[in-house]
Scaffold this motif. Structure first.
Motif, short mmCIF file in Angstrom:
data_model
loop_
_atom_site.label_atom_id
_atom_site.label_comp_id
_atom_site.label_asym_id
_atom_site.label_seq_id
_atom_site.Cartn_x
_atom_site.Cartn_y
_atom_site.Cartn_z
N ALA A 286 0.69 -1.17 0.09
CA ALA A 286 0.04 -0.10 -0.04
C ALA A 286 0.93 1.26 0.09
CB ALA A 286 -0.89 -0.09 1.15
N THR B 1 3.01 -0.10 -6.08
CA THR B 1 1.89 0.43 -5.20
C THR B 1 0.50 -0.22 -5.63
OG1 THR B 1 3.10 2.58 -4.62
CG2 THR B 1 0.83 2.31 -4.35
N GLU C 165 -3.52 -0.42 -3.96
CA GLU C 165 -4.38 0.14 -3.02
C GLU C 165 -5.05 -0.97 -2.34
OE1 GLU C 165 -4.64 3.36 -1.89
OE2 GLU C 165 -3.84 4.57 -3.60
N ASN D 115 -8.82 -4.17 2.92
CA ASN D 115 -8.37 -2.98 3.78
C ASN D 115 -9.05 -3.42 5.34
OD1 ASN D 115 -8.10 -0.11 4.36
ND2 ASN D 115 -9.90 -0.28 5.50
N ASP E 41 -2.95 2.56 6.26
CA ASP E 41 -2.72 1.83 5.19
C ASP E 41 -2.31 0.57 5.54
OD1 ASP E 41 -3.36 3.51 3.13
OD2 ASP E 41 -1.33 3.71 2.01
#
Length: 450
Positions: free
Chosen positions: A104, A129, A131, A150, A157
């Motif tokens: 992240a 990177t 997400e 998440n 993060d």
């Protein structure tokens, strides 16, 4: 497809996490961490100047030689978040593997810092990177995908990576708490975990952080810690002496709260210490959190000048937020306790520990010594104004119910720490030696044979 799990580090202690999953001919490595307690017991150790083999021998970083037993090629190195027990060995080990580091955004920023500080090895792995909520293909088979889910932890993060294979998903569950009202960022994505547990072949294996598995109930939200900290800070509004606060440098949400409440009670917050500047500076660079007009000093000369300015202008006008919540020998708060800084503690001055002691003997001993030294200077301690970043027992039950994994591997503890998780997993129908795999560092567990 043949599936193996190599439990390389973090299965006998809290620290130096590293796990490898081989799916066919492709390998994904999760975490490459440092066991900081093995470093702190030596006053003169500078890890950036040390060889990886010496750090392996002292138990500070994972012994990754078991990787040679896995028949495949590493396709990705995936740190879950930016704590040193998860990224602190990347600069020592990652160069051995021809694979990108996928993480992240905030974690990538911190990995860059680790690589830049390294003096012994040249790490040239690509930095990719990704997400939370995104997925990318992994390896050459065309059958593997890496997904980031998440989660909420004591750093921004944080994610739980999921490796999707034809045999089911491998969910790497380090580290998280079940926070539905975080101070920064989005709540934990329990909806996605439930979907993963019920789609395709389900979850083949769940590797779980057992830090708080012996603690009953649930871990409170960061919003609870924020309210507790607010209560303590506001109660000191009329105090005109020195107030000093310390917390995890990486805990950006907590640092943000300290900065806000300091201003609310008429004090100027200043962040002091190398790691404090490192983490808060990284967060500011990537717009993870706004620290408007907050001074940060990481170098000794700047810190000494700042302490002298505070003494000249009056301690009652400032809130220094310093490193040293674990009693680390070289950290700012420990040096203040030893009267080695220009900041003079007076009788009745307040020291707020917005952090708990990491449950490890070295940390516990150093923190005890630090608090005694501060007390001898006349300071009054506000202890454990904090909530943990790790699941307690009820959170573990919820994760097992959401994922319904076929196999479970406890991690991030020693054998004593695993005991609570073994009990609660047993209550859910898992059995040691069948689908509940308690293991140690350096082992390989074969889940699916060809």
């Amino acid at each position: 497809m043949e599936i193996e799990i190599a439990t390389i580090g973090g299965y006998e202690e809290v620290g130096r996490q590293m796990t490898a999953v081989r799916a066919g001919d492709d390998i994904v490595v999760f975490d490459m961490g440092l066991n900081l307690s093995k470093v702190l017991i030596h006053d003169d150790v500078r890890t950036e100047q040390m060889h990886s083999l010496d750090l392996i021998d002292m138990g500070a970083i994972p012994d990754d030689r078991v990787m040679s037993d896995l028949q495949g090629d590493v396709k990705a190195i995936v740190p879950t978040h930016g704590h040193l027990d998860h990224i602190g060995a990347i600069s020592k080990l990652a160069h051995r593997y021809d694979a990108p580091i996928v993480a992240a955004p905030f974690t990538i920023e911190l990995v860059k810092d680790e690589i830049q500080d390294e003096n012994k090895f040249n790490t040239e792995n690509d930095l990719v990177t990704m997400e939370a909520g995104e997925t990318m293909p992994i390896g050459d088979s065309g059958e593997l995908d890496l997904e980031f889910v998440n989660v909420t932890h004591s750093i921004i993060d944080a994610i739980n990576p999921v490796l999707h294979t034809p045999e089911g998903a491998v969910v790497y569950g380090l580290d998280k708490r079940m926070d539905h009202t975080p101070v920064i960022g989005d709540p934990i994505d329990m909806d996605r975990f439930r979907e993963i547990g019920r789609e395709g072949e389900g979850v083949l294996c769940y590797i779980e952080d057992c830090t708080n598995a012996n603690k009953k109930g649930r871990t409170p939200s960061e919003s609870v810690a924020r309210d507790r900290l607010k209560d303590v800070m506001y109660s000191l509004e009329d105090y005109d002496g020195g107030i000093v606060a310390t917390t995890f440098s990486s805990h950006i949400a907590r640092v943000k709260s300290l900065v806000e409440f300091a201003r609310d009670i008429g004090r100027k917050p200043i962040l002091l210490g190398r790691s404090m500047e490192k983490y808060s500076g990284a967060a500011s660079r990537m717009d993870g959190v706004d620290f408007p007009d907050v001074e940060m000093y990481g170098r000794r000369q700047g810190i000494e000048r700042t302490f002298q300015r505070i003494m000249n202008e009056g301690k009652g006008n400032f809130l220094p937020v310093v490193t040293g919540h674990q009693g680390e020998p070289r950290a700012m708060l420990t040096r203040m306790g030893r009267a080695e800084t220009p900041y003079e503690l007076d009788e009745g001055d307040k020291v707020i520990f917005s952090a708990t002691v990491i449950p490890e003997p070295t940390n516990e001993g150093q923190r005890y010594q630090s608090e005694n030294l501060l007390g001898m200077q006349g300071a009054r301690i506000y202890d454990d104004v904090h909530v943990s970043g790790h699941l307690s027992r009820e959170g573990h039950y919820q994760m097992l119910q959401a994922l319904q994994p076929q196999n479970v591997i406890p991690a991030h503890q020693n054998m004593k720490g695993f005991s609570g998780y073994v009990e609660l997993a047993g209550n859910q129908g898992y059995k040691l030696g069948r689908d509940l795999h308690v293991t140690t560092n350096g082992n390989v567990i074969q889940l699916v044979e060809e």
